[in-house]
Design a protein around this motif. Sequence first.
Motif, PDB file in Angstrom:
ATOM      1  N   LYS A  16     -55.224 -44.330  -5.077  1.00  0.00           N
ATOM      2  CA  LYS A  16     -54.772 -42.946  -4.928  1.00  0.00           C
ATOM      3  C   LYS A  16     -55.907 -41.959  -4.679  1.00  0.00           C
ATOM      4  CE  LYS A  16     -53.018 -42.503  -8.776  1.00  0.00           C
ATOM      5  NZ  LYS A  16     -53.258 -41.511  -9.770  1.00  0.00           N
ATOM      6  N   MET A 134     -46.926 -35.539 -10.170  1.00  0.00           N
ATOM      7  CA  MET A 134     -47.051 -34.454  -9.188  1.00  0.00           C
ATOM      8  C   MET A 134     -45.700 -34.172  -8.530  1.00  0.00           C
ATOM      9  SD  MET A 134     -50.198 -33.470  -9.344  1.00  0.00           S
ATOM     10  CE  MET A 134     -49.987 -33.733 -11.068  1.00  0.00           C
ATOM     11  N   ARG A 182     -52.700 -49.050 -20.424  1.00  0.00           N
ATOM     12  CA  ARG A 182     -52.570 -47.658 -19.974  1.00  0.00           C
ATOM     13  C   ARG A 182     -51.286 -47.462 -19.164  1.00  0.00           C
ATOM     14  NH1 ARG A 182     -57.674 -45.312 -17.190  1.00  0.00           N
ATOM     15  NH2 ARG A 182     -58.596 -46.533 -18.855  1.00  0.00           N
ATOM     16  N   ASP A 186     -48.473 -44.804 -20.021  1.00  0.00           N
ATOM     17  CA  ASP A 186     -48.109 -43.778 -19.027  1.00  0.00           C
ATOM     18  C   ASP A 186     -46.631 -43.865 -18.633  1.00  0.00           C
ATOM     19  OD1 ASP A 186     -50.715 -42.852 -19.022  1.00  0.00           O
ATOM     20  OD2 ASP A 186     -51.297 -43.872 -17.182  1.00  0.00           O
TER      21      ASP A 186
HETATM   22  O1   DC Z   1     -55.790 -41.003 -12.605  1.00  0.00           O
HETATM   23  P1   DC Z   1     -56.688 -41.119 -13.781  1.00  0.00           P
HETATM   24  O2   DC Z   1     -56.967 -42.556 -14.188  1.00  0.00           O
HETATM   25  O3   DC Z   1     -57.960 -40.330 -13.617  1.00  0.00           O
HETATM   26  O4   DC Z   1     -55.885 -40.452 -15.021  1.00  0.00           O
HETATM   27  C1   DC Z   1     -56.411 -40.430 -16.316  1.00  0.00           C
HETATM   28  C2   DC Z   1     -55.279 -40.434 -17.334  1.00  0.00           C
HETATM   29  O5   DC Z   1     -54.533 -39.230 -17.252  1.00  0.00           O
HETATM   30  C3   DC Z   1     -54.277 -41.582 -17.198  1.00  0.00           C
HETATM   31  O6   DC Z   1     -54.043 -42.167 -18.471  1.00  0.00           O
HETATM   32  C4   DC Z   1     -53.007 -40.945 -16.740  1.00  0.00           C
HETATM   33  C5   DC Z   1     -53.147 -39.492 -17.119  1.00  0.00           C
HETATM   34  N1   DC Z   1     -52.588 -38.617 -16.108  1.00  0.00           N
HETATM   35  C6   DC Z   1     -51.331 -38.108 -16.330  1.00  0.00           C
HETATM   36  O7   DC Z   1     -50.703 -38.413 -17.325  1.00  0.00           O
HETATM   37  N2   DC Z   1     -50.791 -37.231 -15.438  1.00  0.00           N
HETATM   38  C7   DC Z   1     -51.451 -36.901 -14.323  1.00  0.00           C
HETATM   39  N3   DC Z   1     -50.890 -36.062 -13.467  1.00  0.00           N
HETATM   40  C8   DC Z   1     -52.730 -37.455 -14.065  1.00  0.00           C
HETATM   41  C9   DC Z   1     -53.272 -38.322 -14.977  1.00  0.00           C
END
Ligand code: DC
Length: 227
Positions: A16, A134, A182, A186
């Motif tokens: 991404k 998003m 993770r 999530d």
């Molecule tokens: O994309 P990343 O690995 O940098 O994201 C870090 C953490 O933040 C991951 O555990 C998911 C969370 N995150 C989220 O919950 N919502 C988002 N819009 C972006 C990241």
Amino acid sequence: MSVQIITIDGPSGSGKGTLAAKLAAHYQFHLLDSGALYRLLGLALQQKQLIDALDTQLQQCIDIATSLNIDFKTTTQGIQVLLNGEDVSQTIRTERVGEFASKVAAIPELRAALLTRQHAFAQAPGLVADGRDMATTIFPQAQAKIYLTASAESRAVRRVKQLQAMGLDVKINDILANIIARDKRDMERTTAPLKPADDAYIIDSSNLSIDEVFALMTTYVDQRLAN
Ligand code: DC
């Protein structure tokens, strides 16, 4: 002038970040790396010894989230991320800070505290917003919604290469275990869980190169932005 928004959601390691940056450069749009915001907040809370006190010291954590002093500076080397004026671009990409970010991301009040900051990135001519929620939560009005995924194994291999390129010594099994844990956190959290929007274009990048994924994305986005 209306702001055109392209969202890219999906699990970590799906490519991404790279693809969001390529799309932003291609369309000359702004870029929101929302994961970096969660990482920055995780780091800021850890620096104040609050990362294990998210429940008990919630109000203090919210105050830190709303007043976070951060900056994204475009340099010839890429985007430099600053926390209280200090360059933390590398620090926030470590597994440890990723864990802090994931804990922070599970708290609805802390997610809400980052909302205004994320909306502020939507500026003309457009925005590429990279994250987990998003399309579902932050920019549901987006013209183009992409959900990029890949198998946990292929994401672990990519992540190991990234970390090794940063000079870090990592083991694939540890990284794979982290990714699976993770993803679970999530996807299972009640607020803004990781899932595709109903109208998202889903791409599985497990067996595709960056260029192949990019081609699929631009074909879809061109068509969506023309409508
Ligand atoms: O994309 P990343 O690995 O940098 O994201 C870090 C953490 O933040 C991951 O555990 C998911 C969370 N995150 C989220 O919950 N919502 C988002 N819009 C972006 C990241």
